[in-house]
Design an enzyme around this catalytic site. Sequence first.
Site, PDB file in Angstrom:
ATOM      1  N   HIS A 272      41.539   0.030  70.065  1.00 36.21           N
ATOM      2  CA  HIS A 272      40.577   0.581  71.012  1.00 36.21           C
ATOM      3  C   HIS A 272      39.195  -0.005  70.722  1.00 36.21           C
ATOM      4  CE1 HIS A 272      40.249   3.664  67.666  1.00 36.21           C
ATOM      5  NE2 HIS A 272      38.986   3.326  67.832  1.00 36.21           N
TER       6      HIS A 272
HETATM    7  P1  TYD Z   1      42.589   7.612  66.633  1.00 37.82           P
HETATM    8  O1  TYD Z   1      41.120   7.428  66.843  1.00 37.82           O
HETATM    9  O2  TYD Z   1      43.502   7.188  67.760  1.00 37.82           O
HETATM   10  O3  TYD Z   1      43.032   6.904  65.279  1.00 37.82           O
HETATM   11  P2  TYD Z   1      43.089   5.339  64.856  1.00 37.82           P
HETATM   12  O4  TYD Z   1      42.187   4.579  65.774  1.00 37.82           O
HETATM   13  O5  TYD Z   1      42.631   5.313  63.445  1.00 37.82           O
HETATM   14  O6  TYD Z   1      44.507   4.907  64.954  1.00 37.82           O
HETATM   15  O7  TYD Z   1      42.818   9.137  66.298  1.00 37.82           O
HETATM   16  C1  TYD Z   1      44.083   9.640  65.889  1.00 37.82           C
HETATM   17  C2  TYD Z   1      44.137  11.125  66.269  1.00 37.82           C
HETATM   18  O8  TYD Z   1      43.126  11.878  65.588  1.00 37.82           O
HETATM   19  C3  TYD Z   1      43.921  11.370  67.740  1.00 37.82           C
HETATM   20  O9  TYD Z   1      44.802  12.421  68.133  1.00 37.82           O
HETATM   21  C4  TYD Z   1      42.515  11.842  67.853  1.00 37.82           C
HETATM   22  C5  TYD Z   1      42.271  12.537  66.512  1.00 37.82           C
HETATM   23  N1  TYD Z   1      40.882  12.417  66.031  1.00 37.82           N
HETATM   24  C6  TYD Z   1      40.073  13.538  66.014  1.00 37.82           C
HETATM   25  O10 TYD Z   1      40.475  14.649  66.415  1.00 37.82           O
HETATM   26  N2  TYD Z   1      38.790  13.425  65.532  1.00 37.82           N
HETATM   27  C7  TYD Z   1      38.298  12.238  65.094  1.00 37.82           C
HETATM   28  O11 TYD Z   1      37.126  12.164  64.661  1.00 37.82           O
HETATM   29  C8  TYD Z   1      39.161  11.072  65.139  1.00 37.82           C
HETATM   30  C9  TYD Z   1      38.673   9.723  64.675  1.00 37.82           C
HETATM   31  C10 TYD Z   1      40.444  11.213  65.612  1.00 37.82           C
END
Ligand code: TYD
Length: 137
Positions: free
Chosen positions: A51
């Site tokens: 992303h």
């Molecule tokens: P995501 O940002 O997709 O993780 P990565 O990019 O590291 O693979 O987030 C994973 C999950 O955690 C998603 O369900 C959203 C949640 N999340 C939060 O609730 N708060 C946060 O600050 C972050 C970064 C993620």
Amino acid sequence: MNSFYKIIDFVVHGDYNGNLVALERGGVIPFDIQRIYYIWGTKFDVIRGKHAHLNLEQIIICVSGSCEFTLDNGVDLREKVILDSPCKGLYVSSMVWREFTKFSDDCVIVVIASLPYLESDYIRSYDKFISIVKNDQ
Ligand code: TYD
């Protein structure tokens, strides 16, 4: 080095007791800190991220172990950065497509972020990211 990311070398306070790094707003962190989160227990071949963010800036620290980041500005740069030291931070600006993988078993990543968690700040489609970059040019 490019404006969309940079590696920051932290000041390490180390002695016979061990090591300590202190990060303060207004010091090495170039934004108001709104959120801190951490990631661990990710398998070596998992690809996280995939992303970009419309406005969020981050400093990413691999406080234990190692992992590999791919950073893509959507125009002309797609670069790999290996994080393997608690003494270094990876600053990533907004509008950078990021993927991270090759997590060591002991990998712990701490992320310092300039905004609260806002799903509306995420761009989760690479095609959409590219079209936004093109429209901004
Ligand atoms: P995501 O940002 O997709 O993780 P990565 O990019 O590291 O693979 O987030 C994973 C999950 O955690 C998603 O369900 C959203 C949640 N999340 C939060 O609730 N708060 C946060 O600050 C972050 C970064 C993620």
